[in-house]
Design a protein around this motif. Structure first.
Motif, mmCIF file in Angstrom:
data_model
loop_
_atom_site.group_PDB
_atom_site.id
_atom_site.type_symbol
_atom_site.label_atom_id
_atom_site.label_comp_id
_atom_site.label_asym_id
_atom_site.label_seq_id
_atom_site.Cartn_x
_atom_site.Cartn_y
_atom_site.Cartn_z
ATOM 1 N N TRP A 93 29.746 4.742 -7.123
ATOM 2 C CA TRP A 93 28.682 4.048 -7.859
ATOM 3 C C TRP A 93 27.441 3.918 -6.976
ATOM 4 C CZ3 TRP A 93 28.413 3.232 -12.842
ATOM 5 C CH2 TRP A 93 27.376 2.425 -13.332
ATOM 6 N N SER A 97 23.914 -3.118 -8.887
ATOM 7 C CA SER A 97 24.742 -4.113 -9.572
ATOM 8 C C SER A 97 24.304 -4.359 -11.011
ATOM 9 C CB SER A 97 24.711 -5.433 -8.794
ATOM 10 O OG SER A 97 23.375 -5.912 -8.694
ATOM 11 N N CYS A 100 25.629 -1.664 -13.133
ATOM 12 C CA CYS A 100 27.093 -1.829 -13.152
ATOM 13 C C CYS A 100 27.501 -2.884 -14.170
ATOM 14 C CB CYS A 100 27.571 -2.204 -11.753
ATOM 15 S SG CYS A 100 29.326 -2.603 -11.659
ATOM 16 N N LEU A 171 30.674 -4.973 -8.415
ATOM 17 C CA LEU A 171 30.766 -3.915 -7.412
ATOM 18 C C LEU A 171 31.854 -4.254 -6.399
ATOM 19 C CD1 LEU A 171 27.038 -3.060 -6.622
ATOM 20 C CD2 LEU A 171 28.687 -1.641 -7.831
ATOM 21 N N CYS A 181 32.317 0.572 -9.208
ATOM 22 C CA CYS A 181 32.044 -0.445 -10.229
ATOM 23 C C CYS A 181 33.292 -0.601 -11.083
ATOM 24 C CB CYS A 181 30.843 -0.034 -11.080
ATOM 25 S SG CYS A 181 30.367 -1.256 -12.316
#
Length: 391
Positions: A93, A97, A100, A171, A181
Protein backbone atom coordinates in the motif's frame (compact mmCIF):
# COMPACT_ATOMS: atom_id res chain seq x y z
CA UNK A 1 1.64 -16.45 1.11
CA UNK A 2 0.33 -19.40 3.13
CA UNK A 3 1.89 -17.96 6.26
CA UNK A 4 0.28 -14.63 5.55
CA UNK A 5 -3.15 -16.18 5.07
CA UNK A 6 -2.97 -17.76 8.52
CA UNK A 7 -2.42 -14.43 10.28
CA UNK A 8 -5.20 -12.39 11.89
CA UNK A 9 -5.12 -9.42 9.54
CA UNK A 10 -5.79 -11.07 6.17
CA UNK A 11 -8.80 -8.90 5.33
CA UNK A 12 -6.99 -6.71 2.82
CA UNK A 13 -8.45 -3.37 1.76
CA UNK A 14 -7.91 -2.12 -1.78
CA UNK A 15 -6.77 -5.42 -3.25
CA UNK A 16 -4.66 -8.41 -2.27
CA UNK A 17 -1.19 -7.33 -1.09
CA UNK A 18 2.15 -9.05 -0.45
CA UNK A 19 1.40 -11.59 -3.16
CA UNK A 20 4.69 -13.02 -4.48
CA UNK A 21 3.36 -14.02 -7.92
CA UNK A 22 5.05 -12.09 -10.73
CA UNK A 23 2.20 -12.86 -13.13
CA UNK A 24 -0.27 -11.20 -10.79
CA UNK A 25 1.89 -8.09 -10.63
CA UNK A 26 1.91 -7.64 -14.42
CA UNK A 27 -1.21 -9.32 -15.81
CA UNK A 28 -3.84 -8.10 -13.37
CA UNK A 29 -3.00 -4.36 -13.68
CA UNK A 30 -3.04 -4.61 -17.48
CA UNK A 31 -6.44 -6.32 -17.40
CA UNK A 32 -7.84 -3.73 -15.00
CA UNK A 33 -6.55 -0.83 -17.10
CA UNK A 34 -8.11 -2.33 -20.23
CA UNK A 35 -11.43 -2.73 -18.42
CA UNK A 36 -11.22 0.86 -17.15
CA UNK A 37 -10.62 2.35 -20.61
CA UNK A 38 -13.27 0.34 -22.47
CA UNK A 39 -15.85 0.67 -19.71
CA UNK A 40 -15.30 4.42 -19.29
CA UNK A 41 -15.78 5.00 -23.03
CA UNK A 42 -18.95 2.89 -23.06
CA UNK A 43 -20.51 4.57 -20.05
CA UNK A 44 -19.64 8.06 -21.30
CA UNK A 45 -21.25 7.22 -24.65
CA UNK A 46 -24.40 5.90 -22.94
CA UNK A 47 -24.66 9.03 -20.80
CA UNK A 48 -24.20 11.26 -23.86
CA UNK A 49 -26.91 9.43 -25.80
CA UNK A 50 -29.38 9.47 -22.91
CA UNK A 51 -28.71 13.19 -22.38
CA UNK A 52 -29.44 13.72 -26.06
CA UNK A 53 -32.71 11.82 -25.69
CA UNK A 54 -33.82 14.18 -22.93
CA UNK A 55 -32.79 17.15 -25.06
CA UNK A 56 -35.11 15.89 -27.82
CA UNK A 57 -38.01 15.49 -25.32
CA UNK A 58 -37.75 11.68 -25.61
CA UNK A 59 -36.69 11.06 -22.03
CA UNK A 60 -38.36 8.63 -19.67
CA UNK A 61 -38.02 7.52 -16.08
CA UNK A 62 -36.16 4.37 -17.13
CA UNK A 63 -33.64 6.41 -19.12
CA UNK A 64 -33.04 8.69 -16.13
CA UNK A 65 -32.27 5.71 -13.89
CA UNK A 66 -30.07 4.09 -16.55
CA UNK A 67 -28.10 7.33 -16.80
CA UNK A 68 -27.60 7.17 -13.02
CA UNK A 69 -26.36 3.58 -13.36
CA UNK A 70 -23.91 4.65 -16.08
CA UNK A 71 -22.61 7.49 -13.88
CA UNK A 72 -22.11 5.05 -10.99
CA UNK A 73 -20.23 2.61 -13.21
CA UNK A 74 -18.06 5.46 -14.44
CA UNK A 75 -17.17 6.37 -10.85
CA UNK A 76 -16.27 2.74 -10.10
CA UNK A 77 -14.00 2.48 -13.14
CA UNK A 78 -12.24 5.82 -12.73
CA UNK A 79 -11.90 6.02 -8.94
CA UNK A 80 -11.82 2.42 -7.67
CA UNK A 81 -10.21 0.23 -10.33
CA UNK A 82 -6.98 2.29 -10.65
CA UNK A 83 -6.41 1.89 -6.90
CA UNK A 84 -6.54 -1.90 -7.25
CA UNK A 85 -4.31 -1.84 -10.33
CA UNK A 86 -1.64 0.16 -8.48
CA UNK A 87 -1.92 -2.09 -5.42
CA UNK A 88 -1.39 -5.24 -7.46
CA UNK A 89 1.56 -3.67 -9.25
CA UNK A 90 3.31 -2.41 -6.09
CA UNK A 91 2.28 -5.45 -4.00
CA UNK A 92 1.88 -3.14 -1.01
CA UNK A 93 0.00 0.00 0.00
CA UNK A 94 1.48 3.32 -1.15
CA UNK A 95 -1.54 5.67 -1.23
CA UNK A 96 -1.65 6.83 2.39
CA UNK A 97 -4.06 6.40 5.25
CA UNK A 98 -6.93 8.48 3.82
CA UNK A 99 -7.27 6.37 0.69
CA UNK A 100 -6.83 3.25 2.81
CA UNK A 101 -9.82 4.23 4.94
CA UNK A 102 -12.08 5.16 2.00
CA UNK A 103 -11.11 2.65 -0.72
CA UNK A 104 -13.42 -0.25 0.14
CA UNK A 105 -16.06 2.01 1.68
CA UNK A 106 -16.49 4.04 -1.53
CA UNK A 107 -16.43 0.98 -3.79
CA UNK A 108 -19.06 -0.83 -1.72
CA UNK A 109 -21.21 2.31 -1.69
CA UNK A 110 -21.10 2.54 -5.51
CA UNK A 111 -21.78 -1.19 -6.02
CA UNK A 112 -24.72 -1.14 -3.61
CA UNK A 113 -26.12 2.03 -5.23
CA UNK A 114 -25.93 0.44 -8.68
CA UNK A 115 -27.79 -2.69 -7.56
CA UNK A 116 -30.49 -0.67 -5.78
CA UNK A 117 -30.88 1.69 -8.76
CA UNK A 118 -31.48 -1.26 -11.06
CA UNK A 119 -34.08 -2.46 -8.58
CA UNK A 120 -35.73 0.98 -8.72
CA UNK A 121 -36.24 0.60 -12.48
CA UNK A 122 -39.03 -1.87 -11.70
CA UNK A 123 -41.14 1.12 -10.60
CA UNK A 124 -40.19 3.36 -13.53
CA UNK A 125 -42.25 4.04 -16.63
CA UNK A 126 -40.95 3.09 -20.04
CA UNK A 127 -42.96 5.46 -22.20
CA UNK A 128 -41.13 8.58 -23.44
CA UNK A 129 -42.47 12.12 -23.27
CA UNK A 130 -44.18 12.96 -26.54
CA UNK A 131 -43.32 16.10 -28.49
CA UNK A 132 -46.34 18.39 -29.07
CA UNK A 133 -47.32 19.07 -32.67
CA UNK A 134 -49.10 22.08 -34.10
CA UNK A 135 -51.39 23.75 -31.66
CA UNK A 136 -51.64 20.74 -29.40
CA UNK A 137 -51.44 21.33 -25.71
CA UNK A 138 -47.98 20.82 -24.29
CA UNK A 139 -47.73 17.41 -22.55
CA UNK A 140 -46.78 17.24 -18.90
CA UNK A 141 -43.08 17.23 -18.25
CA UNK A 142 -41.29 14.18 -16.94
CA UNK A 143 -42.20 13.79 -13.30
CA UNK A 144 -38.70 13.52 -11.85
CA UNK A 145 -39.62 14.19 -8.22
CA UNK A 146 -39.83 10.56 -7.22
CA UNK A 147 -36.67 9.77 -9.23
CA UNK A 148 -34.69 12.43 -7.37
CA UNK A 149 -36.09 11.21 -4.08
CA UNK A 150 -35.34 7.57 -4.91
CA UNK A 151 -31.75 8.33 -5.94
CA UNK A 152 -31.19 10.45 -2.84
CA UNK A 153 -32.53 7.67 -0.61
CA UNK A 154 -30.51 5.01 -2.42
CA UNK A 155 -27.24 6.91 -2.13
CA UNK A 156 -27.86 7.83 1.50
CA UNK A 157 -28.43 4.18 2.35
CA UNK A 158 -25.47 3.03 0.23
CA UNK A 159 -23.07 5.54 1.79
CA UNK A 160 -24.16 5.01 5.40
CA UNK A 161 -24.46 1.22 5.47
CA UNK A 162 -20.78 0.33 4.77
CA UNK A 163 -19.46 2.81 7.37
CA UNK A 164 -17.75 -0.02 9.33
CA UNK A 165 -15.57 -0.52 6.25
CA UNK A 166 -14.42 3.05 6.75
CA UNK A 167 -14.00 2.92 10.52
CA UNK A 168 -11.97 -0.26 10.83
CA UNK A 169 -9.59 0.16 7.86
CA UNK A 170 -6.04 0.95 8.94
CA UNK A 171 -2.42 0.78 7.84
CA UNK A 172 -0.16 -1.96 9.15
CA UNK A 173 3.63 -2.06 8.87
CA UNK A 174 5.22 -5.04 7.24
CA UNK A 175 8.95 -4.75 7.44
CA UNK A 176 10.95 -1.55 7.31
CA UNK A 177 9.39 0.29 4.38
CA UNK A 178 6.34 -1.85 3.52
CA UNK A 179 2.79 -0.95 4.47
CA UNK A 180 -0.40 -2.91 3.97
CA UNK A 181 -3.99 -1.73 4.26
CA UNK A 182 -6.27 -4.12 6.15
CA UNK A 183 -9.58 -4.17 7.95
CA UNK A 184 -8.97 -4.93 11.63
CA UNK A 185 -12.06 -4.48 13.82
CA UNK A 186 -11.40 -4.53 17.58
CA UNK A 187 -12.34 -7.53 19.70
CA UNK A 188 -15.16 -5.65 21.42
CA UNK A 189 -16.92 -5.24 18.06
CA UNK A 190 -16.64 -8.89 17.03
CA UNK A 191 -20.30 -9.77 17.67
CA UNK A 192 -21.55 -6.65 15.91
CA UNK A 193 -19.33 -7.23 12.88
CA UNK A 194 -20.40 -10.87 12.70
CA UNK A 195 -24.02 -9.75 12.43
CA UNK A 196 -23.10 -6.93 10.04
CA UNK A 197 -21.31 -9.27 7.62
CA UNK A 198 -24.47 -11.38 7.40
CA UNK A 199 -27.02 -8.58 7.01
CA UNK A 200 -25.01 -6.27 4.78
CA UNK A 201 -24.67 -8.53 1.69
CA UNK A 202 -28.30 -9.60 1.99
CA UNK A 203 -29.72 -6.06 2.03
CA UNK A 204 -27.41 -4.54 -0.57
CA UNK A 205 -27.11 -7.41 -3.05
CA UNK A 206 -29.11 -10.59 -2.51
CA UNK A 207 -32.59 -9.18 -1.89
CA UNK A 208 -32.50 -6.34 -4.51
CA UNK A 209 -31.04 -8.60 -7.21
CA UNK A 210 -33.53 -11.42 -6.51
CA UNK A 211 -36.47 -9.01 -6.48
CA UNK A 212 -35.40 -7.33 -9.73
CA UNK A 213 -34.88 -10.59 -11.62
CA UNK A 214 -38.14 -12.09 -10.34
CA UNK A 215 -40.10 -8.98 -11.30
CA UNK A 216 -38.82 -8.82 -14.88
CA UNK A 217 -39.14 -12.56 -15.45
CA UNK A 218 -42.75 -12.41 -14.26
CA UNK A 219 -43.47 -9.35 -16.43
CA UNK A 220 -42.06 -10.96 -19.57
CA UNK A 221 -43.88 -14.22 -18.85
CA UNK A 222 -47.18 -12.37 -18.55
CA UNK A 223 -46.52 -10.35 -21.72
CA UNK A 224 -45.72 -13.47 -23.78
CA UNK A 225 -48.30 -15.95 -22.50
CA UNK A 226 -51.29 -13.66 -21.87
CA UNK A 227 -51.33 -11.67 -25.09
CA UNK A 228 -54.20 -13.20 -27.07
CA UNK A 229 -54.65 -10.23 -29.42
CA UNK A 230 -51.85 -8.75 -31.50
CA UNK A 231 -49.86 -6.38 -29.36
CA UNK A 232 -49.64 -2.71 -30.15
CA UNK A 233 -46.41 -0.89 -30.88
CA UNK A 234 -46.27 0.65 -27.41
CA UNK A 235 -46.72 -2.74 -25.73
CA UNK A 236 -44.03 -4.30 -27.92
CA UNK A 237 -41.68 -1.46 -27.06
CA UNK A 238 -42.36 -1.96 -23.36
CA UNK A 239 -41.59 -5.68 -23.67
CA UNK A 240 -38.28 -4.90 -25.40
CA UNK A 241 -37.28 -2.45 -22.68
CA UNK A 242 -38.22 -5.03 -20.04
CA UNK A 243 -36.00 -7.60 -21.75
CA UNK A 244 -33.11 -5.13 -21.81
CA UNK A 245 -33.50 -4.37 -18.11
CA UNK A 246 -33.72 -8.08 -17.31
CA UNK A 247 -30.46 -8.74 -19.16
CA UNK A 248 -28.71 -5.79 -17.49
CA UNK A 249 -29.87 -6.82 -14.02
CA UNK A 250 -28.99 -10.47 -14.64
CA UNK A 251 -25.49 -9.62 -15.89
CA UNK A 252 -24.91 -7.33 -12.92
CA UNK A 253 -26.05 -9.98 -10.41
CA UNK A 254 -24.03 -12.75 -12.06
CA UNK A 255 -20.79 -10.75 -12.25
CA UNK A 256 -21.09 -9.42 -8.69
CA UNK A 257 -21.90 -12.80 -7.14
CA UNK A 258 -18.23 -13.95 -6.83
CA UNK A 259 -17.21 -10.67 -5.15
CA UNK A 260 -19.99 -10.84 -2.56
CA UNK A 261 -19.30 -14.56 -2.02
CA UNK A 262 -15.61 -13.86 -1.40
CA UNK A 263 -16.55 -10.93 0.85
CA UNK A 264 -18.75 -13.13 3.04
CA UNK A 265 -16.38 -16.08 2.91
CA UNK A 266 -13.41 -13.98 4.03
CA UNK A 267 -15.22 -12.58 7.05
CA UNK A 268 -17.35 -15.51 8.19
CA UNK A 269 -15.64 -18.63 6.85
CA UNK A 270 -13.45 -20.90 8.91
CA UNK A 271 -10.95 -21.09 6.06
CA UNK A 272 -9.86 -18.19 3.93
CA UNK A 273 -10.74 -18.28 0.21
CA UNK A 274 -7.99 -18.87 -2.35
CA UNK A 275 -6.17 -15.77 -3.48
CA UNK A 276 -7.00 -16.54 -7.11
CA UNK A 277 -10.73 -16.47 -6.29
CA UNK A 278 -10.42 -13.07 -4.62
CA UNK A 279 -8.55 -11.60 -7.60
CA UNK A 280 -10.93 -13.17 -10.11
CA UNK A 281 -13.92 -11.80 -8.17
CA UNK A 282 -12.53 -8.27 -8.25
CA UNK A 283 -11.91 -8.47 -12.00
CA UNK A 284 -15.51 -9.60 -12.55
CA UNK A 285 -16.75 -6.74 -10.38
CA UNK A 286 -15.19 -4.18 -12.73
CA UNK A 287 -16.30 -6.19 -15.75
CA UNK A 288 -19.91 -5.65 -14.67
CA UNK A 289 -19.38 -1.92 -15.25
CA UNK A 290 -18.49 -2.76 -18.88
CA UNK A 291 -21.26 -5.30 -19.42
CA UNK A 292 -24.20 -2.97 -18.75
CA UNK A 293 -23.26 -0.30 -21.36
CA UNK A 294 -22.54 -3.09 -23.86
CA UNK A 295 -26.03 -4.51 -23.30
CA UNK A 296 -27.63 -1.09 -23.66
CA UNK A 297 -25.76 -0.28 -26.88
CA UNK A 298 -26.67 -3.60 -28.51
CA UNK A 299 -30.21 -4.27 -27.25
CA UNK A 300 -31.80 -0.93 -26.32
CA UNK A 301 -33.22 0.58 -29.54
CA UNK A 302 -32.91 4.23 -28.50
CA UNK A 303 -29.32 3.84 -27.34
CA UNK A 304 -28.39 1.80 -30.41
CA UNK A 305 -29.78 4.46 -32.74
CA UNK A 306 -27.86 7.08 -30.78
CA UNK A 307 -24.65 5.09 -31.26
CA UNK A 308 -25.28 5.01 -35.02
CA UNK A 309 -25.87 8.77 -35.07
CA UNK A 310 -22.67 9.44 -33.10
CA UNK A 311 -20.75 7.08 -35.38
CA UNK A 312 -21.89 8.76 -38.58
CA UNK A 313 -21.32 12.21 -37.11
CA UNK A 314 -17.76 11.36 -36.06
CA UNK A 315 -16.84 9.59 -39.31
CA UNK A 316 -18.25 12.34 -41.51
CA UNK A 317 -16.52 15.03 -39.46
CA UNK A 318 -13.23 13.17 -39.79
CA UNK A 319 -13.76 12.69 -43.52
CA UNK A 320 -14.49 16.40 -44.01
CA UNK A 321 -11.28 17.23 -42.20
CA UNK A 322 -9.49 14.96 -44.67
CA UNK A 323 -11.09 16.85 -47.59
CA UNK A 324 -13.19 13.97 -48.84
CA UNK A 325 -15.80 16.23 -50.38
CA UNK A 326 -19.37 15.01 -50.31
CA UNK A 327 -18.65 11.29 -50.04
CA UNK A 328 -19.96 11.02 -46.49
CA UNK A 329 -23.67 10.27 -46.23
CA UNK A 330 -25.73 12.74 -44.27
CA UNK A 331 -27.27 10.15 -41.97
CA UNK A 332 -27.54 12.04 -38.75
CA UNK A 333 -30.05 14.64 -37.85
CA UNK A 334 -27.27 17.04 -36.97
CA UNK A 335 -26.20 17.09 -40.64
CA UNK A 336 -29.60 18.26 -41.79
CA UNK A 337 -28.43 21.86 -41.98
CA UNK A 338 -25.48 20.83 -44.15
CA UNK A 339 -27.80 18.87 -46.41
CA UNK A 340 -30.03 21.89 -46.69
CA UNK A 341 -27.02 24.04 -47.58
CA UNK A 342 -26.05 21.59 -50.31
CA UNK A 343 -29.56 21.76 -51.69
CA UNK A 344 -29.37 25.55 -51.73
CA UNK A 345 -26.08 25.37 -53.64
CA UNK A 346 -27.64 22.97 -56.11
CA UNK A 347 -30.60 25.32 -56.50
CA UNK A 348 -28.48 27.80 -58.46
CA UNK A 349 -27.55 25.14 -61.03
CA UNK A 350 -31.18 24.15 -61.36
CA UNK A 351 -32.23 27.76 -61.90
CA UNK A 352 -29.57 28.18 -64.58
CA UNK A 353 -30.77 25.08 -66.44
CA UNK A 354 -34.36 26.37 -66.27
CA UNK A 355 -33.18 29.63 -67.78
CA UNK A 356 -31.58 27.78 -70.68
CA UNK A 357 -34.76 25.85 -71.28
CA UNK A 358 -36.67 29.13 -71.45
CA UNK A 359 -34.25 30.54 -74.05
CA UNK A 360 -34.69 27.52 -76.36
CA UNK A 361 -38.30 26.45 -75.99
CA UNK A 362 -38.77 24.85 -79.45
CA UNK A 363 -35.62 22.73 -79.73
CA UNK A 364 -36.83 19.84 -77.64
CA UNK A 365 -40.24 19.96 -79.31
CA UNK A 366 -38.61 19.89 -82.73
CA UNK A 367 -36.52 16.80 -82.08
CA UNK A 368 -39.27 15.08 -80.12
CA UNK A 369 -41.66 15.56 -82.99
CA UNK A 370 -39.19 14.15 -85.52
CA UNK A 371 -37.83 11.34 -83.37
CA UNK A 372 -40.35 8.63 -84.32
CA UNK A 373 -41.62 9.97 -87.67
CA UNK A 374 -41.99 7.49 -90.52
CA UNK A 375 -40.54 8.57 -93.86
CA UNK A 376 -41.96 7.12 -97.03
CA UNK A 377 -39.66 5.82 -99.67
CA UNK A 378 -40.74 8.36 -102.28
CA UNK A 379 -40.62 11.24 -99.87
CA UNK A 380 -37.48 13.24 -99.39
CA UNK A 381 -37.03 14.12 -95.70
CA UNK A 382 -34.91 17.22 -96.56
CA UNK A 383 -36.27 18.67 -99.77
CA UNK A 384 -34.43 22.00 -99.36
CA UNK A 385 -31.06 20.25 -99.78
CA UNK A 386 -32.16 18.86 -103.14
CA UNK A 387 -33.31 22.28 -104.27
CA UNK A 388 -29.92 23.73 -103.42
CA UNK A 389 -28.21 21.01 -105.46
CA UNK A 390 -30.50 21.66 -108.42
CA UNK A 391 -29.58 25.30 -108.33
Amino acid sequence: MDGLMNESFVDFVGGVQLHPGEGTRTAVPVILIGICVSGAVGNLLVMLILYREFGRARGSEVKALLAAVAATDLAILLLCAPVRALTYYRQSWTLGSLVCSTADWFQHACVAAKTLTLAATTRAKHNPVAVPTGGAKRPPRLRATWIHGALALIWTFSVMFPVPQFLFASLQTRGADTFICVSAPPACAADFMSLFYKVYPALTFALPAAFTLAYYVKTLHAAVNHAAAPRSGARQRQSKVTLVLLCASGANALLLLPEWSAFTWTRLGFHKPPVGLAIFAQVLLYSSSCAIPAILMTMYDDVRRGVVVVWFASTCRGARNASCGNRCPAKSEENGAELGGAREEGGDDKAESNELEKNFPDVEHFWTGRRNTHVEDDQDPVPWEREEKML
